[in-house]
Write a protein that holds these residues in place. Structure first.
Motif, PDB file in Angstrom:
ATOM      1  N   UNK A   1       0.768  -1.242   0.000  1.00 31.09           N
ATOM      2  CA  UNK A   1       0.000   0.000   0.000  1.00 31.09           C
ATOM      3  C   UNK A   1       0.799   1.292   0.000  1.00 31.09           C
ATOM      4  N   UNK A   2       1.852   1.348   0.794  1.00 30.63           N
ATOM      5  CA  UNK A   2       2.565   2.605   0.950  1.00 30.63           C
ATOM      6  C   UNK A   2       3.237   3.072  -0.318  1.00 30.63           C
ATOM      7  N   UNK A   3       3.485   2.162  -1.279  1.00 24.82           N
ATOM      8  CA  UNK A   3       4.196   2.537  -2.489  1.00 24.82           C
ATOM      9  C   UNK A   3       3.389   3.473  -3.388  1.00 24.82           C
ATOM     10  N   UNK A   4       2.115   3.610  -3.137  1.00 22.68           N
ATOM     11  CA  UNK A   4       1.324   4.562  -3.918  1.00 22.68           C
ATOM     12  C   UNK A   4       1.795   5.989  -3.711  1.00 22.68           C
ATOM     13  N   UNK A   5       2.517   6.206  -2.625  1.00 15.38           N
ATOM     14  CA  UNK A   5       2.980   7.551  -2.342  1.00 15.38           C
ATOM     15  C   UNK A   5       4.011   8.040  -3.357  1.00 15.38           C
ATOM     16  N   UNK A   6       4.472   7.145  -4.237  1.00 14.22           N
ATOM     17  CA  UNK A   6       5.523   7.542  -5.175  1.00 14.22           C
ATOM     18  C   UNK A   6       5.110   8.762  -6.002  1.00 14.22           C
ATOM     19  N   UNK A   7       3.833   8.830  -6.365  1.00 15.84           N
ATOM     20  CA  UNK A   7       3.355   9.954  -7.164  1.00 15.84           C
ATOM     21  C   UNK A   7       3.449  11.271  -6.401  1.00 15.84           C
ATOM     22  N   UNK A   8       3.112  11.219  -5.124  1.00 10.98           N
ATOM     23  CA  UNK A   8       3.178  12.422  -4.298  1.00 10.98           C
ATOM     24  C   UNK A   8       4.623  12.917  -4.217  1.00 10.98           C
ATOM     25  N   UNK A   9       5.542  11.991  -4.005  1.00 12.46           N
ATOM     26  CA  UNK A   9       6.948  12.387  -3.916  1.00 12.46           C
ATOM     27  C   UNK A   9       7.456  12.920  -5.252  1.00 12.46           C
ATOM     28  N   UNK A  10       7.012  12.301  -6.355  1.00 12.84           N
ATOM     29  CA  UNK A  10       7.445  12.774  -7.674  1.00 12.84           C
ATOM     30  C   UNK A  10       6.982  14.207  -7.889  1.00 12.84           C
ATOM     31  N   UNK A  11       5.728  14.492  -7.501  1.00 11.65           N
ATOM     32  CA  UNK A  11       5.217  15.854  -7.649  1.00 11.65           C
ATOM     33  C   UNK A  11       6.029  16.818  -6.786  1.00 11.65           C
ATOM     34  N   UNK A  12       6.319  16.401  -5.559  1.00 12.21           N
ATOM     35  CA  UNK A  12       7.101  17.267  -4.666  1.00 12.21           C
ATOM     36  C   UNK A  12       8.470  17.574  -5.271  1.00 12.21           C
TER      37      UNK A  12
END
Lengths: 216, 170
Positions: free
Chosen positions: A155-166
């Protein structure tokens, strides 16, 4: 706390009133002389319980909230690129398509799986597990348990998009020439990831086995 | 009392955790990517992105990235040093089990490896448009992907629990 009858001559920890600390696995028999205070593990201080408190109610609440946020997360733009006066809005899906069109299909696959597939799968799996427990299903408990743990790990790997945007926001900031702004979907998407993580945390996989135990 | 962990068995997790700490500071101080467009260059650290998110009105997002990308990983590493270093020297630190408990709670919320993947994704996206130069801490991030799981695996969790004193109430 209710006790299950002894089954087939076998005693379960549950029926013996024993608790394994969810944190350090110390096995205790909690003594409830003070109703207001929940018993604490004498080794690590975690609160002791035989099953996660209000597991189904909390998990449902979080899953439903996540489902509500899932819609704006995918429909609203997650990133806006402004270059030479031209504004380009990207949703998560359009970002994936962009990577496909520019030839980086491997990255497109990563984003598609992590940001579109995984959150959806988490929601579906959680709903399936919740329903299977509430309908006291005794089918495939081992597979369901494995499914739960896989979903929780991924589940936590979905955060990749948030980090990419950051990262893009932090890197592309040459105001006149090019700049990147985080879109409104960022908040909703992050909310979906966080809520599904919390939901998986609240769900007690041992409930899957309680129904099996009752059946015997 | 019999100890299953000899002090020298703690060497590996401890050295990995300390390495992780050093890498954490490097990766947050030095830029990981530099963008060059028409002669102008721009470099960035994660914190810059976080501050800009806040400036764009995305407070909750900024806080989330700050916590999961910087704060929680740091707290985990510091917590592990707090637990492992005294044990290595033969003593049991106060509240060891509680601290270790929180370190384990933070585990899923400490997302530096995911951040690394996010950097990679941005790298690919930008490489198509402009010149992107890897910065010094990019390598620190890559190293961290290996160091953190290696440290986690090397820790003898049961040994730590067993060394914690039991506090019986009343």
């Amino acid at each position: 706390m209710g006790t299950l009858p002894l089954t087939n001559g076998k005693v379960t920890a549950f029926s013996a009133g024993l608790v394994s600390c969810h944190s350090c696995h110390l096995v205790c028999r909690p003594v409830n002389d003070d109703i207001d205070r929940r018993p604490l593990c004498p080794r690590c201080g975690a609160s002791l319980y035989q099953r996660k408190p209000a597991s189904l109610a909390r998990t449902w609440a979080l899953v439903i909230a996540a489902m509500i946020f899932y819609i704006p997360a995918n429909m609203l733009p997650v990133m806006q690129t402004i270059s030479m006066g031209k504004v380009q809005s990207d949703t998560i899906l359009s970002g994936v398509i962009y990577f496909v069109l520019t030839g980086s299909w491997h990255i497109a696959l990563i984003i598609f799986v992590a940001s579109i597939l995984v959150p959806l799968a988490k929601l579906l799996v959680l709903v399936y597990l919740l329903l299977s427990v509430q309908f006291r299903s005794i089918k495939h408990p081992k597979d369901r348990t494995r499914l739960y743990h896989m979903m929780e790990a991924v589940g936590r790997w979905s955060m990749v998009d948030i980090f990419a945007v950051t990262v893009m926001v932090g890197l592309v900031r040459m105001d006149a020439m090019a700049s990147v702004d985080a879109g409104p979907a960022g908040f909703y998407f992050a909310a979906v990831v966080v809520l599904t993580m919390l939901a998986a945390n609240c769900f007690d996989p041992r409930l899957i086995w309680d129904a099996v135990e009752e059946y015997k | 009392m019999l100890y299953r962990n000899r002090p020298d068995k703690l060497d590996r997790p401890l050295s990995l955790v300390v390495t992780g700490l050093i890498l954490w500071f490097i990766s947050n101080y030095y830029p990981f990517l530099t963008l060059v467009i028409e002669g102008r260059s721009q470099e960035t650290v994660l914190f810059t992105g976080i501050v800009r998110l806040y400036g764009q009105g995305q407070l909750s997002l900024a806080v989330l990235v700050l916590l999961t990308g910087m704060v929680f990983p740091l707290l985990q590493l510091v917590g592990l040093v707090y637990v492992l270093l005294p044990l290595r020297c033969g003593a049991v630190p106060p509240y060891m089990a509680q601290v270790y408990r929180w370190v384990r709670y933070l585990q899923p919320w400490s997302m530096m490896e995911i951040l690394m993947l996010g950097i990679l994704v941005s790298l690919v996206k930008l490489a198509g448009m402009a010149e992107v130069v890897p910065g010094p801490s990019l390598f620190a991030f890559m190293a961290l992907i290996f160091v953190i799981p290696a440290a986690t695996v090397a820790i003898d969790t049961n040994g730590i629990w067993e060394r914690s004193p039991l506090q019986m109430e009343k």
